[in-house]
Design a protein around this motif. Structure first.
Motif, PDB file in Angstrom:
ATOM      1  N   GLY A   1      50.561  29.789  40.597  1.00  0.00           N
ATOM      2  CA  GLY A   1      50.939  31.189  40.744  1.00  0.00           C
ATOM      3  C   GLY A   1      49.901  32.159  40.202  1.00  0.00           C
ATOM      4  N   VAL A   2      48.742  31.664  39.799  1.00  0.00           N
ATOM      5  CA  VAL A   2      47.696  32.576  39.312  1.00  0.00           C
ATOM      6  C   VAL A   2      46.896  33.104  40.507  1.00  0.00           C
ATOM      7  N   GLN A   3      46.147  34.185  40.286  1.00  0.00           N
ATOM      8  CA  GLN A   3      45.391  34.821  41.371  1.00  0.00           C
ATOM      9  C   GLN A   3      43.974  34.254  41.441  1.00  0.00           C
ATOM     10  N   PHE A   4      43.548  33.952  42.667  1.00  0.00           N
ATOM     11  CA  PHE A   4      42.171  33.488  42.861  1.00  0.00           C
ATOM     12  C   PHE A   4      41.441  34.457  43.781  1.00  0.00           C
ATOM     13  N   GLN A   5      40.198  34.733  43.443  1.00  0.00           N
ATOM     14  CA  GLN A   5      39.311  35.444  44.364  1.00  0.00           C
ATOM     15  C   GLN A   5      38.220  34.466  44.769  1.00  0.00           C
TER      16      GLN A   5
END
Ligand SMILES: NC(=O)c1ccc[n+]([C@@H]2O[C@H](COP(=O)([O-])OP(=O)(O)OC[C@H]3O[C@@H](n4cnc5c(N)ncnc54)[C@H](O)[C@@H]3O)[C@@H](O)[C@H]2O)c1
Ligand SMILES: O=c1ccn([C@@H]2O[C@H](COP(=O)(O)OP(=O)(O)O[C@H]3O[C@H](CO)[C@@H](O)[C@H](O)[C@H]3O)[C@@H](O)[C@H]2O)c(=O)[nH]1
Length: 467
Positions: free
Chosen positions: A152-156
């Motif tokens: 559920g963490v954000q990746f770029q």
């Protein structure tokens, strides 16, 4: 976002030198390079800098300065991923050897494994940087895996292809023509791009840091390699016309290279281009074009590879023809095995194919290369599977002294352009060879006029009959 810790997955020819330079230039950033290959990591950590797994001029000094300060090599991939704000993926992307796209497409299994591992381990937002060379649109596959299997963490995802050439890696990293960063056009994407721009801006002038959308960045890498390889195949195609007509390829290269629209670089005729990238990346481009139904485009680029294969085969055929149509039982000395000078890398080196062709004609080969190990040479031949390992070992020997390697030889073939070959005592070599003594210069580096004065019969690639 200010980057404090970088992790790089893959401690190979790109990951090692690239991260060493980032660590040297950014002492405020902790850089951890990880790999599953334990012996490679042990070699990066070796106190004896001569044992680093990658030989590149100047690299030992940089590693010496940064290692243990803010540069670390480790096999603990999970821990490094967890610690880092920014993760470079710099694993190998070889041509597929199985299934759909075999022999053409890039094998992305190592990339996917990295993406899955990052997703599993990451507990905080991360920027993931594609450093490996990848087919256009791979970023979307990586994003998909990260978003669907993550915590559920954000990746770029950024694309930051590497343009260094082996043998000049340190120079290229310290003063690149440009750094290319592709990313998402959203606000979060722009922030991620800026974070990586800020890392490079520690030593690279801002005007050399180019930002684009992610697809342009991915495709630019394949395009750059295709254009560079195409120049080599183009000049090699002219080299055979020179040989037939009495023109000289070095003179032709100089004459056309002075045209500023053409430029002088990458116009050195050779026994063929090698290296882990050109062939792999063009095949990948051909595969991509075919997958979009663009057959004319695919055929156009494939011709660059066809020409390169022709050049390697033509070189070995010429040796056989000049040695009175048989090399069976004759000793031929190879000067050089690496795919270019100043590297110990032999991947796709033209020497491998030339040797294989000559061994099939029952030649005896002795190889001298200042940096390539004996095990590497046998492994390269074994990989081809043309004959048994025992047969290769009985027909081909590796020497660590050029004078022993050329003793009682019928012919010398120059396969790599190592500078030291020019400084050999050629009179001494001639005296100890069988006569007539032949030299086949596949790199156009020797002074053939001088050699002919000594008594050698010389073939210089791309140089025709003298009028
Ligand atoms: N060699 C070059 O000059 C060059 C230049 C520009 C770009 N590239 C591209 O960079 C990429 C890497 O090339 P390279 O020459 O450094 O390859 P390499 O084979 O030297 O190194 C890749 C490393 O990745 C490691 N690895 C693979 N899967 C892993 C995993 N799941 N976890 C941890 N480590 C893993 C391997 O053990 C290996 O040591 C390729 O895509 C290549 O096309 C290479
Ligand atoms: O005029 C030339 C230039 C090169 N070569 C040969 O071409 C091959 C490739 O050489 P080079 O491009 O210098 O080395 P690489 O390390 O393969 O670097 C290429 O491939 C890398 C991997 O993608 C890219 O990052 C680099 O920008 C690109 O130059 C070697 O066998 C060279 O001997 C020639 O025969 N004639």
């Amino acid at each position: 976002m200010k980057i404090k810790t970088i992790c790089c997955i893959g401690a190979g020819y790109v990951g090692g030198p690239t991260m060493a330079v980032i660590a040297q230039k950014c002492p405020h950033i902790k850089v951890i390079v990880v790999d599953i290959n334990e012996s490679r990591i042990a070699a990066w950590n070796d106190n004896d800098l001569n044992k680093l797994p990658v030989f590149e001029p100047g690299l030992d000094k940089i590693v010496e300065e940064a290692r243990g300060r803010n540069l670390f090599f480790s096999t603990n991939v999970d821990q490094a991923i967890d610690e880092a704000d920014m993760i470079f993926i710099s694993v190998n992307t070889p041509t597929k050897t199985y299934g759909k796209g075999k022999g053409m497409a890039a094998d992305l299994k190592y990339i996917e494994l990295c993406a899955r591992q990052i997703a599993r381990v990451a507990k905080q937002d991360k920027i993931v940087v594609e450093k490996s060379t990848l087919p256009v649109r791979t970023a979307s596959a990586i994003k998909n895996i990260l978003d669907h299997t993550g915590n559920g963490v954000q990746f770029q995802i950024l694309s930051n292809p590497e343009f260094l050439a082996e043998g000049t890696a340190v120079e290229d990293l310290l003063m690149p023509d440009r750094v290319l960063i592709g990313g998402d056009t959203s606000e979060a994407g722009k922030v991620a791009i800026q974070s990586l721009v800020d890392v490079y801006a520690n030593w690279i002038p801002k005007e050399r840091i180019l930002t684009t959308n992610v697809w342009s960045s991915e495709l630019s890498k394949l395009t750059a390699n295709a254009f560079l390889a195409q120049r080599v195949s183009s000049i090699n195609a002219m080299s055979v016309i020179c040989e037939k007509t009495g023109a000289d390829i070095d003179e032709v290269s100089k004459a056309i290279g002075m045209d500023s629209r053409i430029g002088s670089k990458f116009l050195k005729a050779s026994v063929g281009f090698g290296g882990s990238c050109f062939q792999k990346d063009i095949l990948n481009l051909v595969y991509i074009a075919k997958s979009y139904g663009l057959n004319e485009v695919a055929d156009y680029w494939e011709q660059v590879i066809i020409m390169n294969d022709y050049q390697k085969n033509r070189f070995s055929d010429n040796i056989i023809t000049k040695l009175y149509n048989t090399v069976s039982g004759k000793k031929i000395t190879f000067l050089g095995w690496a795919f270019k000078k100043d590297t110990n890398d032999t991947r796709e080196s033209p020497a491998i194919k030339v040797a294989d062709n000559l061994l099939s004609e029952q030649a005896h080969i002795e190889v001298y290369d200042p940096k390539v190990t004996e095990e590497r040479i046998y492994a390269d031949l074994e990989y081809l599977n043309t004959r048994t390992n025992e047969e290769n070992r009985s027909l081909l020997k590796v020497q660590n002294n050029p004078y022993n390697a050329t003793q009682n030889s019928h012919a010398i073939a120059v396969l790599t352009e190592w500078d030291e070959f020019k400084t050999f005592d050629w009179q001494k070599i001639y005296d100890n060879m069988l006569k007539p003594a032949f030299v086949f210069d596949g790199r156009g580096i020797l002074n053939t006029a001088e050699l002919e004065k000594i008594g050698f019969i010389c073939y210089k690639l791309g140089s025709g009959t003298r009028i």
